[in-house]
Design a protein around this motif. Structure first.
Motif, PDB file in Angstrom:
ATOM      1  N   ILE A 147       0.853  -1.192   0.000  1.00  0.00           N
ATOM      2  CA  ILE A 147       0.000   0.000   0.000  1.00  0.00           C
ATOM      3  C   ILE A 147       0.888   1.242   0.000  1.00  0.00           C
ATOM      4  O   ILE A 147       1.871   1.322   0.729  1.00  0.00           O
ATOM      5  CB  ILE A 147      -0.970  -0.013   1.199  1.00  0.00           C
ATOM      6  CG1 ILE A 147      -2.041   1.044   1.030  1.00  0.00           C
ATOM      7  CG2 ILE A 147      -0.255   0.156   2.504  1.00  0.00           C
ATOM      8  CD1 ILE A 147      -3.188   0.907   2.008  1.00  0.00           C
ATOM      9  N   LYS A 148       0.568   2.195  -0.853  1.00  0.00           N
ATOM     10  CA  LYS A 148       1.345   3.435  -0.943  1.00  0.00           C
ATOM     11  C   LYS A 148       0.990   4.355   0.222  1.00  0.00           C
ATOM     12  O   LYS A 148      -0.172   4.514   0.563  1.00  0.00           O
ATOM     13  CB  LYS A 148       1.075   4.131  -2.259  1.00  0.00           C
ATOM     14  CG  LYS A 148       1.541   3.312  -3.445  1.00  0.00           C
ATOM     15  CD  LYS A 148       2.231   4.160  -4.442  1.00  0.00           C
ATOM     16  CE  LYS A 148       2.589   3.362  -5.668  1.00  0.00           C
ATOM     17  NZ  LYS A 148       3.861   2.737  -5.598  1.00  0.00           N
ATOM     18  N   LEU A 149       2.005   4.929   0.808  1.00  0.00           N
ATOM     19  CA  LEU A 149       1.813   5.895   1.887  1.00  0.00           C
ATOM     20  C   LEU A 149       1.636   7.286   1.297  1.00  0.00           C
ATOM     21  O   LEU A 149       2.040   7.551   0.167  1.00  0.00           O
ATOM     22  CB  LEU A 149       3.008   5.863   2.833  1.00  0.00           C
ATOM     23  CG  LEU A 149       3.235   4.530   3.551  1.00  0.00           C
ATOM     24  CD1 LEU A 149       4.551   4.555   4.311  1.00  0.00           C
ATOM     25  CD2 LEU A 149       2.083   4.209   4.469  1.00  0.00           C
ATOM     26  N   ALA A 150       1.035   8.170   2.078  1.00  0.00           N
ATOM     27  CA  ALA A 150       0.811   9.546   1.644  1.00  0.00           C
ATOM     28  C   ALA A 150       1.350  10.504   2.691  1.00  0.00           C
ATOM     29  O   ALA A 150       1.474  10.154   3.872  1.00  0.00           O
ATOM     30  CB  ALA A 150      -0.679   9.794   1.419  1.00  0.00           C
ATOM     31  N   ASP A 151       1.647  11.714   2.255  1.00  0.00           N
ATOM     32  CA  ASP A 151       2.135  12.738   3.167  1.00  0.00           C
ATOM     33  C   ASP A 151       1.142  12.927   4.314  1.00  0.00           C
ATOM     34  O   ASP A 151      -0.061  13.047   4.093  1.00  0.00           O
ATOM     35  CB  ASP A 151       2.321  14.057   2.411  1.00  0.00           C
ATOM     36  CG  ASP A 151       3.023  15.096   3.256  1.00  0.00           C
ATOM     37  OD1 ASP A 151       4.058  14.761   3.858  1.00  0.00           O
ATOM     38  OD2 ASP A 151       2.536  16.239   3.307  1.00  0.00           O
ATOM     39  N   GLY A 152       1.658  12.889   5.543  1.00  0.00           N
ATOM     40  CA  GLY A 152       0.810  13.081   6.715  1.00  0.00           C
ATOM     41  C   GLY A 152       0.236  11.805   7.297  1.00  0.00           C
ATOM     42  O   GLY A 152      -0.435  11.839   8.330  1.00  0.00           O
ATOM     43  N   ASP A 153       0.475  10.653   6.643  1.00  0.00           N
ATOM     44  CA  ASP A 153      -0.017   9.393   7.196  1.00  0.00           C
ATOM     45  C   ASP A 153       0.571   9.134   8.577  1.00  0.00           C
ATOM     46  O   ASP A 153       1.692   9.562   8.876  1.00  0.00           O
ATOM     47  CB  ASP A 153       0.358   8.211   6.296  1.00  0.00           C
ATOM     48  CG  ASP A 153      -0.601   7.992   5.146  1.00  0.00           C
ATOM     49  OD1 ASP A 153      -1.635   8.691   5.088  1.00  0.00           O
ATOM     50  OD2 ASP A 153      -0.329   7.111   4.308  1.00  0.00           O
ATOM     51  N   VAL A 154      -0.187   8.414   9.379  1.00  0.00           N
ATOM     52  CA  VAL A 154       0.272   7.980  10.694  1.00  0.00           C
ATOM     53  C   VAL A 154       0.225   6.461  10.707  1.00  0.00           C
ATOM     54  O   VAL A 154      -0.816   5.855  10.448  1.00  0.00           O
ATOM     55  CB  VAL A 154      -0.610   8.549  11.833  1.00  0.00           C
ATOM     56  CG1 VAL A 154      -0.168   7.987  13.174  1.00  0.00           C
ATOM     57  CG2 VAL A 154      -0.563  10.060  11.841  1.00  0.00           C
ATOM     58  N   VAL A 155       1.371   5.845  10.971  1.00  0.00           N
ATOM     59  CA  VAL A 155       1.481   4.384  11.053  1.00  0.00           C
ATOM     60  C   VAL A 155       1.746   4.033  12.504  1.00  0.00           C
ATOM     61  O   VAL A 155       2.651   4.605  13.133  1.00  0.00           O
ATOM     62  CB  VAL A 155       2.604   3.858  10.140  1.00  0.00           C
ATOM     63  CG1 VAL A 155       2.800   2.366  10.325  1.00  0.00           C
ATOM     64  CG2 VAL A 155       2.316   4.199   8.686  1.00  0.00           C
ATOM     65  N   LYS A 156       0.958   3.099  13.039  1.00  0.00           N
ATOM     66  CA  LYS A 156       1.148   2.667  14.422  1.00  0.00           C
ATOM     67  C   LYS A 156       1.573   1.208  14.420  1.00  0.00           C
ATOM     68  O   LYS A 156       1.001   0.381  13.703  1.00  0.00           O
ATOM     69  CB  LYS A 156      -0.136   2.813  15.223  1.00  0.00           C
ATOM     70  CG  LYS A 156      -0.591   4.252  15.357  1.00  0.00           C
ATOM     71  CD  LYS A 156      -1.910   4.348  16.121  1.00  0.00           C
ATOM     72  CE  LYS A 156      -2.386   5.783  16.152  1.00  0.00           C
ATOM     73  NZ  LYS A 156      -3.698   5.899  16.805  1.00  0.00           N
ATOM     74  N   LEU A 157       2.560   0.882  15.248  1.00  0.00           N
ATOM     75  CA  LEU A 157       3.068  -0.485  15.392  1.00  0.00           C
ATOM     76  C   LEU A 157       2.827  -0.923  16.830  1.00  0.00           C
ATOM     77  O   LEU A 157       3.417  -0.389  17.764  1.00  0.00           O
ATOM     78  CB  LEU A 157       4.554  -0.537  15.058  1.00  0.00           C
ATOM     79  CG  LEU A 157       4.937  -0.037  13.655  1.00  0.00           C
ATOM     80  CD1 LEU A 157       6.438  -0.093  13.487  1.00  0.00           C
ATOM     81  CD2 LEU A 157       4.232  -0.833  12.586  1.00  0.00           C
ATOM     82  N   VAL A 158       1.964  -1.913  16.971  1.00  0.00           N
ATOM     83  CA  VAL A 158       1.580  -2.410  18.298  1.00  0.00           C
ATOM     84  C   VAL A 158       1.933  -3.898  18.367  1.00  0.00           C
ATOM     85  O   VAL A 158       1.388  -4.703  17.601  1.00  0.00           O
ATOM     86  CB  VAL A 158       0.071  -2.223  18.540  1.00  0.00           C
ATOM     87  CG1 VAL A 158      -0.301  -2.663  19.948  1.00  0.00           C
ATOM     88  CG2 VAL A 158      -0.337  -0.777  18.291  1.00  0.00           C
ATOM     89  N   PRO A 159       2.870  -4.289  19.241  1.00  0.00           N
ATOM     90  CA  PRO A 159       3.266  -5.704  19.313  1.00  0.00           C
ATOM     91  C   PRO A 159       2.162  -6.565  19.942  1.00  0.00           C
ATOM     92  O   PRO A 159       1.300  -6.070  20.667  1.00  0.00           O
ATOM     93  CB  PRO A 159       4.501  -5.670  20.216  1.00  0.00           C
ATOM     94  CG  PRO A 159       4.318  -4.462  21.060  1.00  0.00           C
ATOM     95  CD  PRO A 159       3.566  -3.464  20.210  1.00  0.00           C
ATOM     96  N   ALA A 160       2.254  -7.860  19.634  1.00  0.00           N
ATOM     97  CA  ALA A 160       1.344  -8.818  20.257  1.00  0.00           C
ATOM     98  C   ALA A 160       1.619  -8.839  21.758  1.00  0.00           C
ATOM     99  O   ALA A 160       2.754  -8.711  22.209  1.00  0.00           O
ATOM    100  CB  ALA A 160       1.580 -10.200  19.673  1.00  0.00           C
ATOM    101  N   VAL A 161       0.557  -8.973  22.527  1.00  0.00           N
ATOM    102  CA  VAL A 161       0.674  -9.019  23.981  1.00  0.00           C
ATOM    103  C   VAL A 161       0.246 -10.405  24.444  1.00  0.00           C
ATOM    104  O   VAL A 161      -0.898 -10.807  24.210  1.00  0.00           O
ATOM    105  CB  VAL A 161      -0.210  -7.926  24.636  1.00  0.00           C
ATOM    106  CG1 VAL A 161      -0.083  -8.004  26.138  1.00  0.00           C
ATOM    107  CG2 VAL A 161       0.192  -6.556  24.133  1.00  0.00           C
ATOM    108  N   PRO A 162       1.166 -11.159  25.076  1.00  0.00           N
ATOM    109  CA  PRO A 162       0.802 -12.496  25.550  1.00  0.00           C
ATOM    110  C   PRO A 162      -0.140 -12.431  26.749  1.00  0.00           C
ATOM    111  O   PRO A 162      -0.202 -11.425  27.451  1.00  0.00           O
ATOM    112  CB  PRO A 162       2.145 -13.109  25.934  1.00  0.00           C
ATOM    113  CG  PRO A 162       3.031 -11.955  26.239  1.00  0.00           C
ATOM    114  CD  PRO A 162       2.541 -10.820  25.378  1.00  0.00           C
ATOM    115  N   GLY A 163      -0.844 -13.504  26.937  1.00  0.00           N
ATOM    116  CA  GLY A 163      -1.751 -13.580  28.080  1.00  0.00           C
ATOM    117  C   GLY A 163      -3.189 -13.616  27.638  1.00  0.00           C
ATOM    118  O   GLY A 163      -3.503 -13.738  26.463  1.00  0.00           O
ATOM    119  N   GLY A 164      -4.079 -13.454  28.571  1.00  0.00           N
ATOM    120  CA  GLY A 164      -5.456 -13.510  28.143  1.00  0.00           C
ATOM    121  C   GLY A 164      -6.444 -13.296  29.209  1.00  0.00           C
ATOM    122  O   GLY A 164      -6.461 -12.746  30.190  1.00  0.00           O
TER     123      GLY A 164
END
Length: 86
Positions: free
Chosen positions: A69-86
């Motif tokens: 997917i092409k990014l655009a000026d002003g885009d916000v990308v968030k990276l959230v790791p997997a969280v173990p447990g439940g």
């Protein structure tokens, strides 16, 4: 173009910051951004391309796994790791 990357959990710890401002060329994709981050920050970021890693990737509040997917000026990308447990 400028893209903001917001980091959470182990990504935040590895980069030692919670926000990165990236300057990219006008045709950059999400995959290219993730490659750049993996080269800069190493092992903690290498699993971003693995669909089974459990990482949650958001682009402007939309969950995505589309690395071409092409990014655009002003885009916000968030990276959230997997969280173990439940």
């Amino acid at each position: 173009m400028k893209v903001e990357v917001r980091l959470f959990g182990t990504y935040k710890e590895a980069a030692r910051t919670n926000v990165i401002q990236e300057e990219l060329n006008g045709s950059a994709t999400l995959g290219e951004l993730l490659n750049r981050l993996a080269k800069r920050y190493g092992a903690a970021f290498e699993n971003l391309h693995d669909a089974n890693s459990g990482v949650l990737i958001l682009r402007n509040a939309d969950i995505t796994r589309e690395l071409d997917i092409k990014l655009a000026d002003g885009d916000v990308v968030k990276l959230v790791p997997a969280v173990p447990g439940g």
